[in-house]
Motif scaffolding. Structure first.
Motif, PDB file in Angstrom:
ATOM      1  N   GLY A  72       0.812  -1.207   0.000  1.00 40.75           N
ATOM      2  CA  GLY A  72       0.000   0.000   0.000  1.00 40.75           C
ATOM      3  C   GLY A  72       0.845   1.257   0.000  1.00 40.75           C
ATOM      4  O   GLY A  72       0.547   2.220  -0.718  1.00 40.75           O
ATOM      5  N   VAL A  73       1.925   1.254   0.796  1.00 38.40           N
ATOM      6  CA  VAL A  73       2.821   2.415   0.845  1.00 38.40           C
ATOM      7  C   VAL A  73       3.471   2.649  -0.516  1.00 38.40           C
ATOM      8  O   VAL A  73       3.525   3.783  -1.015  1.00 38.40           O
ATOM      9  N   PHE A  74       3.945   1.572  -1.137  1.00 38.56           N
ATOM     10  CA  PHE A  74       4.584   1.713  -2.451  1.00 38.56           C
ATOM     11  C   PHE A  74       3.589   2.192  -3.503  1.00 38.56           C
ATOM     12  O   PHE A  74       3.912   3.050  -4.335  1.00 38.56           O
ATOM     13  N   MET A  75       2.369   1.655  -3.486  1.00 42.51           N
ATOM     14  CA  MET A  75       1.362   2.086  -4.448  1.00 42.51           C
ATOM     15  C   MET A  75       0.986   3.544  -4.221  1.00 42.51           C
ATOM     16  O   MET A  75       0.772   4.300  -5.178  1.00 42.51           O
ATOM     17  N   LEU A  76       0.913   3.941  -2.949  1.00 40.46           N
ATOM     18  CA  LEU A  76       0.581   5.325  -2.622  1.00 40.46           C
ATOM     19  C   LEU A  76       1.670   6.269  -3.116  1.00 40.46           C
ATOM     20  O   LEU A  76       1.381   7.329  -3.705  1.00 40.46           O
ATOM     21  N   MET A  77       2.926   5.888  -2.929  1.00 40.71           N
ATOM     22  CA  MET A  77       4.046   6.711  -3.407  1.00 40.71           C
ATOM     23  C   MET A  77       4.029   6.805  -4.926  1.00 40.71           C
ATOM     24  O   MET A  77       4.228   7.877  -5.503  1.00 40.71           O
ATOM     25  N   PHE A  78       3.789   5.674  -5.583  1.00 37.05           N
ATOM     26  CA  PHE A  78       3.766   5.635  -7.042  1.00 37.05           C
ATOM     27  C   PHE A  78       2.616   6.475  -7.590  1.00 37.05           C
ATOM     28  O   PHE A  78       2.778   7.280  -8.510  1.00 37.05           O
ATOM     29  N   GLY A  79       1.425   6.305  -7.003  1.00 43.78           N
ATOM     30  CA  GLY A  79       0.254   7.040  -7.471  1.00 43.78           C
ATOM     31  C   GLY A  79       0.350   8.528  -7.201  1.00 43.78           C
ATOM     32  O   GLY A  79       0.000   9.344  -8.059  1.00 43.78           O
ATOM     33  N   VAL A 190      -4.938   7.317 -13.541  1.00 42.47           N
ATOM     34  CA  VAL A 190      -4.174   6.221 -12.938  1.00 42.47           C
ATOM     35  C   VAL A 190      -3.625   6.646 -11.579  1.00 42.47           C
ATOM     36  O   VAL A 190      -3.648   5.877 -10.611  1.00 42.47           O
ATOM     37  N   GLY A 191      -3.118   7.880 -11.491  1.00 41.19           N
ATOM     38  CA  GLY A 191      -2.613   8.384 -10.219  1.00 41.19           C
ATOM     39  C   GLY A 191      -3.689   8.371  -9.144  1.00 41.19           C
ATOM     40  O   GLY A 191      -3.442   8.004  -7.993  1.00 41.19           O
ATOM     41  N   LEU A 192      -4.921   8.760  -9.530  1.00 36.81           N
ATOM     42  CA  LEU A 192      -6.041   8.731  -8.593  1.00 36.81           C
ATOM     43  C   LEU A 192      -6.336   7.308  -8.132  1.00 36.81           C
ATOM     44  O   LEU A 192      -6.522   7.046  -6.933  1.00 36.81           O
ATOM     45  N   MET A 193      -6.371   6.379  -9.088  1.00 28.48           N
ATOM     46  CA  MET A 193      -6.720   5.004  -8.750  1.00 28.48           C
ATOM     47  C   MET A 193      -5.648   4.352  -7.883  1.00 28.48           C
ATOM     48  O   MET A 193      -5.956   3.687  -6.877  1.00 28.48           O
ATOM     49  N   LEU A 194      -4.391   4.526  -8.251  1.00 28.27           N
ATOM     50  CA  LEU A 194      -3.309   3.924  -7.470  1.00 28.27           C
ATOM     51  C   LEU A 194      -3.239   4.540  -6.076  1.00 28.27           C
ATOM     52  O   LEU A 194      -3.008   3.831  -5.090  1.00 28.27           O
ATOM     53  N   SER A 195      -3.438   5.850  -5.989  1.00 27.36           N
ATOM     54  CA  SER A 195      -3.442   6.510  -4.678  1.00 27.36           C
ATOM     55  C   SER A 195      -4.610   6.016  -3.830  1.00 27.36           C
ATOM     56  O   SER A 195      -4.468   5.789  -2.619  1.00 27.36           O
ATOM     57  N   GLY A 196      -5.774   5.857  -4.483  1.00 24.68           N
ATOM     58  CA  GLY A 196      -6.939   5.352  -3.763  1.00 24.68           C
ATOM     59  C   GLY A 196      -6.711   3.953  -3.223  1.00 24.68           C
ATOM     60  O   GLY A 196      -7.002   3.656  -2.056  1.00 24.68           O
ATOM     61  N   PHE A 197      -6.185   3.069  -4.069  1.00 19.80           N
ATOM     62  CA  PHE A 197      -5.856   1.717  -3.628  1.00 19.80           C
ATOM     63  C   PHE A 197      -4.811   1.752  -2.518  1.00 19.80           C
ATOM     64  O   PHE A 197      -4.897   1.008  -1.538  1.00 19.80           O
ATOM     65  N   GLY A 198      -3.796   2.606  -2.678  1.00 20.41           N
ATOM     66  CA  GLY A 198      -2.722   2.684  -1.692  1.00 20.41           C
ATOM     67  C   GLY A 198      -3.239   3.082  -0.324  1.00 20.41           C
ATOM     68  O   GLY A 198      -2.891   2.466   0.689  1.00 20.41           O
ATOM     69  N   ILE A 199      -4.074   4.123  -0.288  1.00 21.23           N
ATOM     70  CA  ILE A 199      -4.651   4.568   0.990  1.00 21.23           C
ATOM     71  C   ILE A 199      -5.487   3.454   1.615  1.00 21.23           C
ATOM     72  O   ILE A 199      -5.421   3.193   2.824  1.00 21.23           O
ATOM     73  N   PHE A 200      -6.271   2.772   0.786  1.00 20.58           N
ATOM     74  CA  PHE A 200      -7.132   1.694   1.269  1.00 20.58           C
ATOM     75  C   PHE A 200      -6.303   0.564   1.883  1.00 20.58           C
ATOM     76  O   PHE A 200      -6.594   0.090   2.991  1.00 20.58           O
ATOM     77  N   TRP A 201      -5.234   0.147   1.171  1.00 17.72           N
ATOM     78  CA  TRP A 201      -4.428  -0.974   1.658  1.00 17.72           C
ATOM     79  C   TRP A 201      -3.590  -0.592   2.877  1.00 17.72           C
ATOM     80  O   TRP A 201      -3.378  -1.410   3.759  1.00 17.72           O
TER      81      TRP A 201
END
Length: 257
Positions: A72-79, A190-201
């Protein structure tokens, strides 16, 4: 099948391969399609081997619950990185990434390397190979993290395959950069979606009990859209104010002479 994972994987993969396609097409026009397509094919084969060697065994060995917070942290950083760039572009603080401009620049760079012969053009081959490999590794990162974090690798792979097939089909049919697709808008989504997933995870990793489970992802994304819109508006006003002040100072300086 997980619709959210399919959508995020599709968009993320499509964005990466649109960038690669721009360079591959430019190489094909100037250096020859043989070297361009062979370079692309070699990179895809290498990426497939990397996934088979490391991605599938990783999925079998990893306990998703243990790594959900890290992923989740990595996805949040990426997004957030994509989201930040998109906000700066829409606010006028960063130049828009235009695929037609990148295409023309790559054409010029390829022409400067000289004319091509009848045999394999290794410069063109290397250019296509490197760009497809680079963008492909980023796409693999998105697919693996999405699949591992949601225990839905099949959905992540399906979305990725759809993205690749559509981009390749468009490239074959059009033989020119996909300028009708706004890459900046796609990156923003994509940035919105990855950030959303990252925050969720990240939340799940630290024990947050989300309202309505996966539905919370949509709520998070909507809040990110609102925050991004506010950010663009504020940054635009600050930029306009700064330009107005600079213009006023310049006019005042000029009049003093």
């Amino acid at each position: 099948m997980n619709f959210y994972v399919i959508s995020a994987s599709f968009l993320g993969t499509a964005v990466e391969f649109i960038e690669a396609l721009t360079i591959v097409l430019a190489v094909g026009v100037v250096r020859g399609w043989k070297s361009s397509l062979l370079g692309m094919t070699a990179a895809i084969l290498l990426l497939t081997a990397l996934v088979a060697l490391f991605g599938i065994p990783l999925m079998a060995l990893v306990q998703v619950s243990m790594f959900q917070l890290i992923i989740g942290v990595f996805m949040l950083m990426f997004g957030m990185r994509w989201l930040r760039k998109a906000i700066l572009r829409y606010a006028g603080l960063k130049a828009l990434h235009l695929e037609d401009k990148a295409y023309q620049e790559e054409l010029e760079r390829q022409r400067k390397e000289g004319t091509i012969g009848t045999r394999m053009d290794w410069f063109g081959f290397a250019t296509s190979f490197n760009i497809v490999l680079l963008e492909g590794i980023e796409a693999i990162f998105i697919v693996l993290t999405l699949g591992l974090a949601t225990s839905s690798m099949s959905s992540a792979i399906l979305g990725s395959l759809i993205g690749i097939l559509l981009v390749v089909a468009a490239g074959i049919l059009l033989r020119k950069p996909l300028t009708m697709i706004s890459e900046n808008t796609m990156k923003f989504i994509v940035g919105l979606m990855l950030s959303g997933f990252g925050i969720f995870w990240v939340g799940e990793g630290i024990g947050v009990e989300w309202w309505q489970q996966d539905v919370s992802i949509l709520v998070i994304i909507v809040l990110l859209v609102i925050a991004s819109g506010v950010g663009v508006g504020v940054l635009r006003k600050l930029q306009n104010r700064r330009l107005a002040n600079e213009s006023s100072v310049s006019n005042h300086t000029g009049s003093s002479y």
